[in-house]
Design an enzyme around this catalytic site. Structure first.
Site, short mmCIF file in Angstrom:
data_model
loop_
_atom_site.label_atom_id
_atom_site.label_comp_id
_atom_site.label_asym_id
_atom_site.label_seq_id
_atom_site.Cartn_x
_atom_site.Cartn_y
_atom_site.Cartn_z
N SER A 1 -38.70 8.55 -2.09
CA SER A 1 -38.61 9.21 -3.39
C SER A 1 -38.70 8.21 -4.54
CB SER A 1 -37.31 9.99 -3.51
OG SER A 1 -37.17 10.91 -2.46
N1 SAH Z 1 -34.58 10.62 1.00
C1 SAH Z 1 -35.83 10.08 1.44
C2 SAH Z 1 -36.99 10.92 0.97
C3 SAH Z 1 -37.97 11.10 2.06
S1 SAH Z 1 -39.15 12.37 1.83
C4 SAH Z 1 -35.99 8.63 1.04
O1 SAH Z 1 -35.12 8.10 0.34
O2 SAH Z 1 -36.93 7.97 1.47
C5 SAH Z 1 -38.39 13.75 2.61
C6 SAH Z 1 -38.08 13.63 4.08
O3 SAH Z 1 -37.60 14.90 4.50
C7 SAH Z 1 -39.28 13.31 4.98
O4 SAH Z 1 -39.00 12.17 5.73
C8 SAH Z 1 -39.41 14.55 5.87
O5 SAH Z 1 -39.80 14.27 7.20
C9 SAH Z 1 -37.98 15.10 5.83
N2 SAH Z 1 -37.87 16.52 6.15
C10 SAH Z 1 -38.70 17.54 5.83
N3 SAH Z 1 -38.24 18.70 6.32
C11 SAH Z 1 -37.08 18.41 6.98
C12 SAH Z 1 -36.13 19.18 7.71
N4 SAH Z 1 -36.25 20.51 7.87
N5 SAH Z 1 -35.06 18.55 8.26
C13 SAH Z 1 -34.91 17.20 8.12
N6 SAH Z 1 -35.76 16.42 7.43
C14 SAH Z 1 -36.84 17.02 6.88
#
Ligand code: SAH
Length: 212
Positions: free
Chosen positions: A60
């Site tokens: 993010s």
């Molecule tokens: N907080 C993260 C943001 C990553 S982007 C950071 O600091 O890097 C969002 C993430 O959510 C992705 O890795 C994606 O695989 C995950 N995601 C999407 N749907 C999800 C779900 N139902 N359960 C768990 N993770 C999920």
């Protein structure tokens, strides 16, 4: 390129964009973001942008990390935060330096492994993670004073609202991938659920099921 000066500049930008919580700014200033991205991306780690982390996912934008963290802490420091969407592990690392315990759930196993490695490298001992579909929350540890969702569902998963304690806050982007997403704050009161829209956002979609 990963120097303290570069990090100071990022914090200056976040301040200009309206982030006020000094603890949050200090933790961003002193947390290495470059260890959460691939080496090829490391030179961009202190730009205020989302960056690709593989598997079609992104780390993010620092502004969003700061903003969502600030919103969760506004009502005081919760004992535990549940994060849905571990991704690179950067957001959970930031949270782990501000609250006693972080639970985080990721659906893509390969990303979770990398995030765990990064947490180990940083010596973080208060992040507990699980490979699963986070739409279902993390039942045995519920209810939570604070939940942060870092991927956008089209509508809020009911299990997450159910796992919110009275007085608890959940910050979550809601909307479709191509369309407009809104960053929302849900607060559970004794009477029910309060909903507020904070600002526009752009996140990867919250998807069903866990995968390798
Ligand atoms: N907080 C993260 C943001 C990553 S982007 C950071 O600091 O890097 C969002 C993430 O959510 C992705 O890795 C994606 O695989 C995950 N995601 C999407 N749907 C999800 C779900 N139902 N359960 C768990 N993770 C999920």
């Amino acid at each position: 390129m990963t120097s303290q000066r570069t990090r100071d500049r990022l914090v200056e930008r976040l301040r200009e964009k309206g982030i006020k919580n000094q603890r949050v700014l200090e933790v961003i200033r002193t947390t290495p973001r470059h260890i959460f991205v691939d080496e090829a991306m490391a030179h961009r780690a202190y730009e205020d942008t989302a960056l690709p982390i593989g598997h079609g996912q992104t780390i993010s934008q620092p502004y969003m990390v700061a903003r969502m963290t600030e919103v969760l802490l506004e009502a005081g420091t919760p004992d535990v935060v549940l994060e849905v969407g571990t991704g690179s592990g950067y957001q959970s690392a930031i949270l782990s330096r501000l609250v006693p315990k972080v639970y985080t759930v990721e659906r893509i196993s390969a990303l979770l492994q990398k995030a765990r490695d990064a947490h180990r490298k940083m010596g973080l001992l208060n992040v507990y993670s699980k490979h699963s579909d986070g739409s279902w929350g993390w039942e045995p540890k519920a209810p939570y004073q604070a939940i942060m969702v870092t991927a956008a569902p089209e509508s809020v998963p009911p299990s997450l609202l159910e796992q919110l304690a009275v007085g608890g806050r959940m910050v979550i982007p809601v909307g479709s991938m191509g369309g407009v997403q809104k960053l929302k704050l849900f607060t559970r009161t004794v009477e029910g659920i309060d909903e507020a829209t904070l600002e526009l956002a752009r996140f990867v979609p919250l998807l069903d099921g866990a995968v390798r």
